[in-house]
Design a protein around this motif. Structure first.
Motif, PDB file in Angstrom:
ATOM      1  N   GLN A 106      40.945  37.364  46.396  1.00 20.01           N
ATOM      2  CA  GLN A 106      41.046  36.003  46.792  1.00 20.01           C
ATOM      3  C   GLN A 106      41.694  36.027  48.321  1.00 20.01           C
ATOM      4  O   GLN A 106      42.104  36.818  48.895  1.00 20.01           O
ATOM      5  CB  GLN A 106      42.128  35.330  46.149  1.00 20.01           C
ATOM      6  CG  GLN A 106      41.827  34.938  44.639  1.00 20.01           C
ATOM      7  CD  GLN A 106      43.037  34.247  44.051  1.00 20.01           C
ATOM      8  OE1 GLN A 106      43.446  34.577  43.077  1.00 20.01           O
ATOM      9  NE2 GLN A 106      43.190  32.867  44.406  1.00 20.01           N
TER      10      GLN A 106
ATOM     11  N   GLN B 129      39.039  30.755  48.935  1.00 18.95           N
ATOM     12  CA  GLN B 129      38.174  31.637  48.345  1.00 18.95           C
ATOM     13  C   GLN B 129      38.367  32.723  47.122  1.00 18.95           C
ATOM     14  O   GLN B 129      39.610  33.195  47.215  1.00 18.95           O
ATOM     15  CB  GLN B 129      37.313  32.266  49.863  1.00 18.95           C
ATOM     16  CG  GLN B 129      37.196  31.483  50.682  1.00 18.95           C
ATOM     17  CD  GLN B 129      35.838  30.896  50.595  1.00 18.95           C
ATOM     18  OE1 GLN B 129      35.059  30.930  49.537  1.00 18.95           O
ATOM     19  NE2 GLN B 129      35.431  29.581  51.186  1.00 18.95           N
ATOM     20  N   CYS B 130      37.335  32.836  46.549  1.00 21.91           N
ATOM     21  CA  CYS B 130      37.425  34.192  45.519  1.00 21.91           C
ATOM     22  C   CYS B 130      36.345  34.669  45.495  1.00 21.91           C
ATOM     23  O   CYS B 130      34.968  34.286  45.188  1.00 21.91           O
ATOM     24  CB  CYS B 130      37.789  33.295  44.129  1.00 21.91           C
ATOM     25  SG  CYS B 130      37.842  34.278  42.855  1.00 21.91           S
ATOM     26  N   ASN B 131      36.177  36.019  45.554  1.00 18.00           N
ATOM     27  CA  ASN B 131      35.021  36.856  45.408  1.00 18.00           C
ATOM     28  C   ASN B 131      35.483  37.940  44.158  1.00 18.00           C
ATOM     29  O   ASN B 131      36.550  38.227  44.087  1.00 18.00           O
ATOM     30  CB  ASN B 131      34.834  37.793  46.714  1.00 18.00           C
ATOM     31  CG  ASN B 131      34.437  36.997  47.899  1.00 18.00           C
ATOM     32  OD1 ASN B 131      34.096  35.777  47.675  1.00 18.00           O
ATOM     33  ND2 ASN B 131      34.772  37.582  48.926  1.00 18.00           N
TER      34      ASN B 131
ATOM     35  N   THR C  74      25.836  35.497  44.537  1.00 15.25           N
ATOM     36  CA  THR C  74      26.789  36.065  45.521  1.00 15.25           C
ATOM     37  C   THR C  74      28.080  36.392  44.890  1.00 15.25           C
ATOM     38  O   THR C  74      28.913  37.013  45.769  1.00 15.25           O
ATOM     39  CB  THR C  74      26.918  35.214  46.581  1.00 15.25           C
ATOM     40  OG1 THR C  74      27.530  34.111  46.346  1.00 15.25           O
ATOM     41  CG2 THR C  74      25.712  34.827  47.288  1.00 15.25           C
ATOM     42  N   LYS C  75      28.382  35.904  43.849  1.00 13.72           N
ATOM     43  CA  LYS C  75      29.711  36.229  43.078  1.00 13.72           C
ATOM     44  C   LYS C  75      30.993  35.766  43.713  1.00 13.72           C
ATOM     45  O   LYS C  75      31.960  36.485  44.333  1.00 13.72           O
ATOM     46  CB  LYS C  75      29.884  37.654  42.636  1.00 13.72           C
ATOM     47  CG  LYS C  75      28.763  38.408  41.681  1.00 13.72           C
ATOM     48  CD  LYS C  75      29.002  39.621  41.167  1.00 13.72           C
ATOM     49  CE  LYS C  75      28.014  39.864  40.025  1.00 13.72           C
ATOM     50  NZ  LYS C  75      28.058  41.321  39.942  1.00 13.72           N
ATOM     51  N   GLN C  76      30.758  34.414  44.194  1.00 10.41           N
ATOM     52  CA  GLN C  76      31.828  33.988  45.154  1.00 10.41           C
ATOM     53  C   GLN C  76      32.149  32.436  44.599  1.00 10.41           C
ATOM     54  O   GLN C  76      31.300  31.792  44.085  1.00 10.41           O
ATOM     55  CB  GLN C  76      31.362  33.519  46.660  1.00 10.41           C
ATOM     56  CG  GLN C  76      31.183  35.027  47.133  1.00 10.41           C
ATOM     57  CD  GLN C  76      30.425  34.649  48.747  1.00 10.41           C
ATOM     58  OE1 GLN C  76      29.789  33.641  48.783  1.00 10.41           O
ATOM     59  NE2 GLN C  76      30.858  35.628  49.583  1.00 10.41           N
ATOM     60  N   SER C  77      33.460  32.056  44.664  1.00  7.98           N
ATOM     61  CA  SER C  77      33.628  30.870  44.274  1.00  7.98           C
ATOM     62  C   SER C  77      34.706  30.162  45.341  1.00  7.98           C
ATOM     63  O   SER C  77      35.392  30.971  45.964  1.00  7.98           O
ATOM     64  CB  SER C  77      34.553  30.814  42.935  1.00  7.98           C
ATOM     65  OG  SER C  77      34.964  29.499  42.453  1.00  7.98           O
ATOM     66  N   SER C  78      35.014  28.910  45.435  1.00  2.00           N
ATOM     67  CA  SER C  78      35.737  28.593  46.307  1.00  2.00           C
ATOM     68  C   SER C  78      36.378  27.206  45.675  1.00  2.00           C
ATOM     69  O   SER C  78      35.955  26.669  44.503  1.00  2.00           O
ATOM     70  CB  SER C  78      35.325  27.917  47.664  1.00  2.00           C
ATOM     71  OG  SER C  78      34.303  26.907  47.233  1.00  2.00           O
TER      72      SER C  78
END
Lengths: 114, 115
Positions: A6, A22-24, A70-74
């Motif tokens: 994060q 952000q979270c990857n 992309t394995k991302q979250s926000s």
């Protein structure tokens, strides 16, 4: 190795402003992604949960997005309030076991100033 | 509000003492969990249960033990507390998994300090 990262680690904003956390993740196979809010000294409280097929979900002033490619979250917080001051934790679940193992990020510590 | 309760909320005990952290939920959930969380760090699963008489160790090695004699009750016990056990312990339960996932409900946490 399955991980959840994060950013930023901490964030200070003024009341009324917007912010995005952000979270990857590298968790695979992916099942779902959750955002939790944890007030100091309290247990985490669920904000949103998104499965693979969902790319956005809102809960009041909180809007989470997910890009499974992309394995991302926000997590976007609109019109911040003093009560938004808390740690926001990204949690990713895999579907490789019946437990649906959870992988926790370390959280972003948000402070909202008046 | 989640109907899951932990006691005590805060506890300071001496080294070598036995302590049981209580956790109860009134939602009828079969799955229950214990997590350990140090300040500023991620939660680590230490125990979980799928139902009555079912208990398993989690990802993080822990010297604690758990029992599940009743659906609503999932206590955690430390037979001989040490300063390294100082941490926050979070109990959780979850409703059945659906296509949209499931919700995990956390208790307020038990802050344990071993001196």
């Amino acid at each position: 190795k399955n991980q959840v990262e994060q950013s930023p680690q901490s964030l200070i904003i003024l009341e009324g402003k917007n912010c995005t956390l952000q979270c990857n993740y590298t968790v695979s196979p992916f099942s779902n992604l959750r955002w939790y809010k944890q007030d100091t000294g309290r247990g985490p409280v669920s904000l949103t949960i998104m499965t693979f097929s969902e790319n956005t979900k809102s809960n009041g002033r909180y809007t989470a997005t997910l890009d499974a490619d992309t394995k991302q979250s926000s997590l976007h917080i609109t019109a911040s309030q003093l009560s938004d001051s808390a740690s926001y934790i990204c949690v990713v679940s895999d579907r490789g076991s019946t437990l649906g193992r959870l992988y926790f990020g370390r959280g972003t510590q948000l402070t909202v100033w008046p | 509000e989640a109907d899951i309760y932990q006691t005590p909320r805060y506890l300071v005990i001496g080294t070598g003492k036995k302590i049981t952290l209580e956790c109860s939920q009134t939602m009828g959930h079969d799955k229950m969990y214990w997590y350990q969380q140090d300040p500023g760090m991620e939660l680590h699963l230490i125990h979980y249960s799928y139902g009555v008489n079912s208990t398993e160790k989690g990802d993080l090695s822990s010297e604690s033990t758990v029992s599940r004699i009743r659906t609503e009750h999932f206590p955690l016990t430390l037979e001989s507390a040490r300063p390294s056990h100082t941490s926050q312990y979070l109990c959780a339960s979850s409703d059945p998994v659906t296509a949209n996932g499931n919700t995990i409900y956390f208790g307020e946490g038990s802050w344990l300090t071993v001196v």
